[in-house]
Design a protein around this motif. Structure first.
Motif, PDB file in Angstrom:
ATOM      1  N   UNK A  83       0.830  -1.212   0.000  1.00 56.60           N
ATOM      2  CA  UNK A  83       0.000   0.000   0.000  1.00 56.60           C
ATOM      3  C   UNK A  83       0.861   1.257   0.000  1.00 56.60           C
ATOM      4  N   UNK A  84       1.940   1.249   0.786  1.00 53.33           N
ATOM      5  CA  UNK A  84       2.828   2.419   0.833  1.00 53.33           C
ATOM      6  C   UNK A  84       3.509   2.635  -0.512  1.00 53.33           C
ATOM      7  N   UNK A  85       3.901   1.539  -1.167  1.00 51.59           N
ATOM      8  CA  UNK A  85       4.506   1.659  -2.499  1.00 51.59           C
ATOM      9  C   UNK A  85       3.484   2.171  -3.506  1.00 51.59           C
ATOM     10  N   UNK A  86       2.252   1.675  -3.410  1.00 53.88           N
ATOM     11  CA  UNK A  86       1.212   2.094  -4.343  1.00 53.88           C
ATOM     12  C   UNK A  86       0.857   3.560  -4.223  1.00 53.88           C
ATOM     13  N   UNK A  87       0.978   4.100  -3.004  1.00 46.91           N
ATOM     14  CA  UNK A  87       0.689   5.518  -2.776  1.00 46.91           C
ATOM     15  C   UNK A  87       1.958   6.368  -2.788  1.00 46.91           C
ATOM     16  N   UNK A  88       3.097   5.726  -3.049  1.00 51.42           N
ATOM     17  CA  UNK A  88       4.386   6.417  -3.159  1.00 51.42           C
ATOM     18  C   UNK A  88       4.750   7.180  -1.880  1.00 51.42           C
ATOM     19  N   UNK A  89       4.566   6.501  -0.745  1.00 50.08           N
ATOM     20  CA  UNK A  89       4.947   7.075   0.545  1.00 50.08           C
ATOM     21  C   UNK A  89       6.391   6.678   0.846  1.00 50.08           C
ATOM     22  N   UNK A  90       7.231   7.662   1.113  1.00 47.25           N
ATOM     23  CA  UNK A  90       8.654   7.416   1.337  1.00 47.25           C
ATOM     24  C   UNK A  90       9.024   7.378   2.817  1.00 47.25           C
ATOM     25  N   UNK A  91       8.363   8.194   3.621  1.00 45.18           N
ATOM     26  CA  UNK A  91       8.757   8.370   5.017  1.00 45.18           C
ATOM     27  C   UNK A  91       7.564   8.183   5.944  1.00 45.18           C
ATOM     28  N   UNK A  92       7.677   7.193   6.836  1.00 42.74           N
ATOM     29  CA  UNK A  92       6.581   6.930   7.759  1.00 42.74           C
ATOM     30  C   UNK A  92       7.094   6.073   8.920  1.00 42.74           C
ATOM     31  N   UNK A  93       6.559   6.307  10.102  1.00 39.31           N
ATOM     32  CA  UNK A  93       6.873   5.479  11.268  1.00 39.31           C
ATOM     33  C   UNK A  93       5.655   4.627  11.569  1.00 39.31           C
ATOM     34  N   UNK A  94       5.863   3.319  11.669  1.00 44.48           N
ATOM     35  CA  UNK A  94       4.779   2.385  11.953  1.00 44.48           C
ATOM     36  C   UNK A  94       4.972   1.834  13.361  1.00 44.48           C
ATOM     37  N   UNK A  95       4.194   2.326  14.311  1.00 41.70           N
ATOM     38  CA  UNK A  95       4.257   1.812  15.675  1.00 41.70           C
ATOM     39  C   UNK A  95       3.354   0.591  15.787  1.00 41.70           C
ATOM     40  N   UNK A  96       3.859  -0.466  16.395  1.00 39.89           N
ATOM     41  CA  UNK A  96       3.096  -1.704  16.515  1.00 39.89           C
ATOM     42  C   UNK A  96       3.339  -2.320  17.886  1.00 39.89           C
ATOM     43  N   UNK A  97       2.285  -2.888  18.486  1.00 36.36           N
ATOM     44  CA  UNK A  97       2.427  -3.446  19.835  1.00 36.36           C
ATOM     45  C   UNK A  97       2.368  -4.974  19.837  1.00 36.36           C
ATOM     46  N   UNK A  98       2.843  -5.582  18.763  1.00 33.22           N
ATOM     47  CA  UNK A  98       2.876  -7.032  18.669  1.00 33.22           C
ATOM     48  C   UNK A  98       3.827  -7.479  17.578  1.00 33.22           C
TER      49      UNK A  98
END
Length: 234
Positions: A83-98
């Motif tokens: 999804x990030x590639x499809x929307x051409x997102x380069x910079x993002x932090x993904x916080x996950x609790x698992x």
């Protein structure tokens, strides 16, 4: 294609269960600075390790893509990464609790819609591209895999796969331009053959799998006893 780097304008969150662990997990997508890249953070661990989404940190691809760094591991990242590639997102932090991203409906579409809700935002820096100046070929005879990268001032993909199945014949897909990703690629869902289910379950996998997040393909008619046995197993 975007010439400049992109992030999102605001944070967004979603909750769901992992396909293999069956664990309920929360993720939050947060804006990130220029050149930050796509980075996962295990906020449930004491040192909250950061795991960049780079091939250098891939530790398993057997039934999902798993990355690991500094004691932090995150699995089944492929739908969000798509999804990030499809929307051409380069910079993002993904916080996950698992340890595993939620499977949601088994496609990239819910993640894409989540990122759209966060509003993709242009940043004042050019994107870094990997240039392919000449044709590159790779072939793995043992696994019957062949890859080719060709020079092109654009982004196109052509994929062919054969599952050696009498029901699901050779598959061929093309993405001619990235703007068509949401329509043509994002809704494609995870699938599994019935004959694989018992093996996967006995390996301690697909604990969160069901018909809401995967397409199950039967290559032969199943008896009531076989269906009952599968139901008991799962």
């Amino acid at each position: 294609m975007n010439l400049k780097q992109h992030t999102i304008a605001e944070s967004v969150s979603i909750t769901g269960k992992g396909l293999h662990t069956g664990e309920l997990v929360n993720i939050t997508l947060k804006p990130a600075a220029i050149n930050h890249g796509i980075v996962f953070q295990r906020i449930d661990l004491e040192n909250k390790p950061l795991i960049p989404a780079l091939v250098d940190y891939v530790v398993d691809t057997s039934r999902s893509t798993v990355i690991e760094k500094d004691g932090g591991r995150v699995g089944t990242i492929e739908h969000l990464m798509s999804a990030l590639a499809g929307l051409q997102i380069d910079n993002i932090l993904v916080e996950i609790d698992g340890p595993e991203l939620p499977i949601l409906d088994g496609s990239a579409l819910p993640f894409l819609e989540l990122v759209e809700a966060a509003v993709p935002m242009e940043q004042n820096a050019l994107r870094n591209y990997f240039s392919v100046p000449e044709a590159v070929h790779f072939k793995n005879e043992d696994k019957s895999i062949e890859l080719a990268a060709l020079p092109l001032d654009d982004y196109r993909l052509t994929v062919m796969v054969d599952f050696n199945s009498q029901i699901l014949h050779s598959q061929h897909a093309q993405l001619h331009e990235i703007s068509l990703f949401k329509e043509q690629i994002a809704p494609c869902r995870t699938f599994v053959f019935v004959h694989e289910i018992e093996f996967l379950a006995k390996q301690g996998l697909i604990k969160g799998g069901d018909l809401s997040n995967a397409v199950v393909i039967a290559e032969t008619d199943l008896s009531k006893d076989q269906i009952s046995a599968l139901s008991t197993l799962l």
